[in-house]
Design a protein around this motif. Sequence first.
Motif, PDB file in Angstrom:
ATOM      1  N   THR A   1     -22.332 -27.877  17.268  1.00  0.00           N
ATOM      2  CA  THR A   1     -23.041 -26.623  16.299  1.00  0.00           C
ATOM      3  C   THR A   1     -23.020 -27.037  14.874  1.00  0.00           C
ATOM      4  N   ARG A   2     -22.124 -27.727  14.430  1.00  0.00           N
ATOM      5  CA  ARG A   2     -22.049 -28.339  12.984  1.00  0.00           C
ATOM      6  C   ARG A   2     -23.173 -29.147  12.654  1.00  0.00           C
ATOM      7  N   PHE A   3     -23.721 -29.627  13.869  1.00  0.00           N
ATOM      8  CA  PHE A   3     -24.946 -30.887  13.460  1.00  0.00           C
ATOM      9  C   PHE A   3     -26.265 -29.908  13.870  1.00  0.00           C
ATOM     10  N   GLY A   4     -26.308 -28.844  13.676  1.00  0.00           N
ATOM     11  CA  GLY A   4     -27.392 -28.029  13.936  1.00  0.00           C
ATOM     12  C   GLY A   4     -27.684 -27.867  15.293  1.00  0.00           C
TER      13      GLY A   4
ATOM     14  N   TYR B   1      -5.541 -36.946  13.749  1.00  0.00           N
ATOM     15  CA  TYR B   1      -5.967 -36.422  12.772  1.00  0.00           C
ATOM     16  C   TYR B   1      -6.571 -37.435  11.873  1.00  0.00           C
ATOM     17  N   PHE B   2      -7.234 -38.454  12.128  1.00  0.00           N
ATOM     18  CA  PHE B   2      -7.698 -39.390  11.284  1.00  0.00           C
ATOM     19  C   PHE B   2      -8.961 -39.380  10.892  1.00  0.00           C
ATOM     20  N   ALA B   3      -9.813 -38.425  11.919  1.00  0.00           N
ATOM     21  CA  ALA B   3     -11.215 -38.115  11.874  1.00  0.00           C
ATOM     22  C   ALA B   3     -11.748 -36.780  12.306  1.00  0.00           C
TER      23      ALA B   3
ATOM     24  N   GLY C   1     -25.231 -39.206  27.279  1.00  0.00           N
ATOM     25  CA  GLY C   1     -23.825 -38.682  28.114  1.00  0.00           C
ATOM     26  C   GLY C   1     -22.744 -38.006  27.110  1.00  0.00           C
ATOM     27  N   ILE C   2     -22.423 -38.889  26.031  1.00  0.00           N
ATOM     28  CA  ILE C   2     -21.669 -38.356  25.100  1.00  0.00           C
ATOM     29  C   ILE C   2     -22.261 -37.190  24.384  1.00  0.00           C
ATOM     30  N   ALA C   3     -23.449 -36.939  24.161  1.00  0.00           N
ATOM     31  CA  ALA C   3     -24.197 -35.859  23.341  1.00  0.00           C
ATOM     32  C   ALA C   3     -24.006 -34.726  24.477  1.00  0.00           C
TER      33      ALA C   3
ATOM     34  N   GLU D   1     -12.668 -33.037  13.835  1.00  0.00           N
ATOM     35  CA  GLU D   1     -12.504 -32.213  14.998  1.00  0.00           C
ATOM     36  C   GLU D   1     -13.982 -32.247  15.511  1.00  0.00           C
ATOM     37  N   LEU D   2     -14.182 -32.661  17.035  1.00  0.00           N
ATOM     38  CA  LEU D   2     -15.516 -32.731  17.503  1.00  0.00           C
ATOM     39  C   LEU D   2     -15.701 -31.612  18.576  1.00  0.00           C
ATOM     40  N   GLY D   3     -14.883 -30.574  18.526  1.00  0.00           N
ATOM     41  CA  GLY D   3     -15.109 -29.648  19.475  1.00  0.00           C
ATOM     42  C   GLY D   3     -16.217 -28.757  19.288  1.00  0.00           C
TER      43      GLY D   3
ATOM     44  N   CYS E   1      -8.723 -41.279  17.437  1.00  0.00           N
ATOM     45  CA  CYS E   1      -9.105 -40.989  15.881  1.00  0.00           C
ATOM     46  C   CYS E   1      -9.468 -39.509  15.652  1.00  0.00           C
ATOM     47  N   HIS E   2     -10.112 -38.994  16.792  1.00  0.00           N
ATOM     48  CA  HIS E   2     -10.616 -37.568  16.720  1.00  0.00           C
ATOM     49  C   HIS E   2      -9.691 -36.490  17.253  1.00  0.00           C
ATOM     50  N   THR E   3      -9.709 -35.316  16.909  1.00  0.00           N
ATOM     51  CA  THR E   3      -9.265 -34.353  17.924  1.00  0.00           C
ATOM     52  C   THR E   3     -10.428 -33.529  18.668  1.00  0.00           C
TER      53      THR E   3
ATOM     54  N   SER F   1     -25.565 -45.059  13.769  1.00  0.00           N
ATOM     55  CA  SER F   1     -25.637 -45.387  12.363  1.00  0.00           C
ATOM     56  C   SER F   1     -24.617 -46.104  11.833  1.00  0.00           C
ATOM     57  N   ARG F   2     -23.329 -45.809  12.533  1.00  0.00           N
ATOM     58  CA  ARG F   2     -22.135 -46.445  11.933  1.00  0.00           C
ATOM     59  C   ARG F   2     -21.978 -47.726  12.098  1.00  0.00           C
ATOM     60  N   PRO F   3     -21.052 -48.676  11.257  1.00  0.00           N
ATOM     61  CA  PRO F   3     -20.150 -47.968  10.314  1.00  0.00           C
ATOM     62  C   PRO F   3     -21.077 -47.841   8.825  1.00  0.00           C
TER      63      PRO F   3
ATOM     64  N   ARG G   1     -13.475 -43.247   4.785  1.00  0.00           N
ATOM     65  CA  ARG G   1     -13.312 -43.844   6.105  1.00  0.00           C
ATOM     66  C   ARG G   1     -14.900 -43.825   6.813  1.00  0.00           C
ATOM     67  N   SER G   2     -14.704 -44.798   7.596  1.00  0.00           N
ATOM     68  CA  SER G   2     -16.115 -44.958   8.520  1.00  0.00           C
ATOM     69  C   SER G   2     -15.670 -45.237   9.980  1.00  0.00           C
ATOM     70  N   MET G   3     -16.547 -44.477  10.759  1.00  0.00           N
ATOM     71  CA  MET G   3     -16.266 -44.739  12.320  1.00  0.00           C
ATOM     72  C   MET G   3     -16.850 -46.008  12.644  1.00  0.00           C
TER      73      MET G   3
ATOM     74  N   ASN H   1     -13.626 -45.381  25.309  1.00  0.00           N
ATOM     75  CA  ASN H   1     -13.586 -45.841  23.969  1.00  0.00           C
ATOM     76  C   ASN H   1     -12.734 -45.316  23.050  1.00  0.00           C
ATOM     77  N   ASN H   2     -11.850 -44.472  23.635  1.00  0.00           N
ATOM     78  CA  ASN H   2     -10.627 -43.799  23.045  1.00  0.00           C
ATOM     79  C   ASN H   2     -10.938 -42.957  21.802  1.00  0.00           C
ATOM     80  N   CYS H   3     -12.074 -42.281  21.988  1.00  0.00           N
ATOM     81  CA  CYS H   3     -12.368 -41.351  20.897  1.00  0.00           C
ATOM     82  C   CYS H   3     -11.152 -40.451  20.307  1.00  0.00           C
ATOM     83  N   ILE H   4     -10.290 -40.383  21.027  1.00  0.00           N
ATOM     84  CA  ILE H   4      -9.262 -39.196  21.075  1.00  0.00           C
ATOM     85  C   ILE H   4      -8.422 -39.963  20.101  1.00  0.00           C
TER      86      ILE H   4
HETATM   87  C1  HEC Z   1     -11.187 -45.669  14.520  1.00  0.00           C
HETATM   88  C2  HEC Z   1     -11.455 -44.252  14.584  1.00  0.00           C
HETATM   89  C3  HEC Z   1     -12.554 -43.674  15.147  1.00  0.00           C
HETATM   90  C4  HEC Z   1     -13.032 -43.811  16.427  1.00  0.00           C
HETATM   91  C5  HEC Z   1     -12.254 -44.456  17.524  1.00  0.00           C
HETATM   92  C6  HEC Z   1     -14.098 -42.986  16.682  1.00  0.00           C
HETATM   93  N1  HEC Z   1     -14.471 -42.239  15.559  1.00  0.00           N
HETATM   94 FE1  HEC Z   1     -15.916 -40.993  15.275  1.00  0.00          FE
HETATM   95  N2  HEC Z   1     -15.523 -40.778  13.320  1.00  0.00           N
HETATM   96  C7  HEC Z   1     -14.492 -41.537  12.679  1.00  0.00           C
HETATM   97  C8  HEC Z   1     -14.426 -41.263  11.393  1.00  0.00           C
HETATM   98  C9  HEC Z   1     -13.657 -41.773  10.227  1.00  0.00           C
HETATM   99  C10 HEC Z   1     -15.546 -40.408  10.884  1.00  0.00           C
HETATM  100  C11 HEC Z   1     -16.089 -39.813   9.724  1.00  0.00           C
HETATM  101  C12 HEC Z   1     -16.501 -40.757   8.746  1.00  0.00           C
HETATM  102  C13 HEC Z   1     -17.762 -41.227   9.108  1.00  0.00           C
HETATM  103  O1  HEC Z   1     -18.844 -40.473   8.749  1.00  0.00           O
HETATM  104  O2  HEC Z   1     -17.955 -42.404   9.744  1.00  0.00           O
HETATM  105  C14 HEC Z   1     -16.082 -40.091  12.443  1.00  0.00           C
HETATM  106  C15 HEC Z   1     -16.946 -39.209  12.664  1.00  0.00           C
HETATM  107  C16 HEC Z   1     -17.535 -38.956  13.845  1.00  0.00           C
HETATM  108  C17 HEC Z   1     -18.622 -37.984  14.115  1.00  0.00           C
HETATM  109  C18 HEC Z   1     -19.581 -37.158  13.108  1.00  0.00           C
HETATM  110  C19 HEC Z   1     -18.323 -35.821  12.766  1.00  0.00           C
HETATM  111  C20 HEC Z   1     -18.754 -35.070  11.710  1.00  0.00           C
HETATM  112  O3  HEC Z   1     -18.381 -33.819  11.415  1.00  0.00           O
HETATM  113  O4  HEC Z   1     -19.344 -35.538  10.709  1.00  0.00           O
HETATM  114  C21 HEC Z   1     -18.987 -37.937  15.376  1.00  0.00           C
HETATM  115  C22 HEC Z   1     -20.188 -36.912  16.293  1.00  0.00           C
HETATM  116  C23 HEC Z   1     -17.940 -38.916  16.040  1.00  0.00           C
HETATM  117  N3  HEC Z   1     -17.432 -39.460  15.111  1.00  0.00           N
HETATM  118  C24 HEC Z   1     -18.015 -39.288  17.464  1.00  0.00           C
HETATM  119  C25 HEC Z   1     -17.206 -40.328  17.809  1.00  0.00           C
HETATM  120  C26 HEC Z   1     -17.152 -40.674  19.336  1.00  0.00           C
HETATM  121  C27 HEC Z   1     -18.247 -40.035  20.297  1.00  0.00           C
HETATM  122  C28 HEC Z   1     -16.219 -41.641  19.549  1.00  0.00           C
HETATM  123  C29 HEC Z   1     -15.947 -42.413  20.992  1.00  0.00           C
HETATM  124  C30 HEC Z   1     -17.092 -43.128  21.223  1.00  0.00           C
HETATM  125  C31 HEC Z   1     -15.643 -41.755  18.282  1.00  0.00           C
HETATM  126  N4  HEC Z   1     -16.235 -41.062  17.278  1.00  0.00           N
HETATM  127  C32 HEC Z   1     -14.733 -42.564  17.918  1.00  0.00           C
HETATM  128  C33 HEC Z   1     -13.331 -42.454  13.249  1.00  0.00           C
HETATM  129  C34 HEC Z   1     -13.571 -42.727  14.608  1.00  0.00           C
END
Ligand code: HEC
Length: 144
Positions: free
Chosen positions: A83-86, A73-75, A122-124, A77-79, A64-66, A98-100, A108-110, A59-62
């Motif tokens: 812990t951040r989510f308790g 650097y769009f979204a 698995g992702i969790a 850091e998920l490392g 948008c995220h680091t 629950s997105r978008p 911005r929304s995911m 799903n190419n999470c990387i």
């Molecule tokens: C198109 C860009 C994009 C992609 C691809 C993406 N995300 Fe995100 N993600 C975001 C944005 C923007 C936010 C923060 C805004 C929000 O609340 O939606 C976010 C927030 C999150 C958060 C919460 C982080 C926080 O500290 O609030 C998690 C967990 C997360 N993403 C997991 C994932 C996972 C797992 C994938 C791959 C399956 C993924 N994301 C792919 C854009 C993306």
Amino acid sequence: MSEAFTKSMARNIFFGGSLFFFLVFVGLTIHTTRELPERDHRENINEMVVLGKKVWEDNNCIGCHTLLGEGAYFAPELGNVYTRFGNSKEAIKGFIMSRPVNGIPGRRSMPQFNLTEEELEGIAEFLKWTSEVNTANWPPNIQG
Ligand code: HEC
């Protein structure tokens, strides 16, 4: 002083310096190779962590995220998101489901990825495992 500095002295500094830093490089390489297995707790990689990494890549999470600093650097850091989510896998799964969140100007929304229950688990698990890697306390704060 400049007359005292001969060609052979320059050569010795060159070879001596090269050898010194080569040995430092070898030493650091050995140190890293020994440290890594303890730091990355690879013995805890189970089937769900592996599935989560695949979901992460498919799903190419990387894109948008680091993750531990690497990525886009769009979204956030998920490392350390676990812990951040308790320390809650349920919170991570709930967030992704629950997105978008649209309609908030400038926010911005995911996107929605329509992951199955197993893929979400698995992702969790993958993000939990990542948060437990010994990174010498990086990132330095909980926000990432
Ligand atoms: C198109 C860009 C994009 C992609 C691809 C993406 N995300 Fe995100 N993600 C975001 C944005 C923007 C936010 C923060 C805004 C929000 O609340 O939606 C976010 C927030 C999150 C958060 C919460 C982080 C926080 O500290 O609030 C998690 C967990 C997360 N993403 C997991 C994932 C996972 C797992 C994938 C791959 C399956 C993924 N994301 C792919 C854009 C993306």
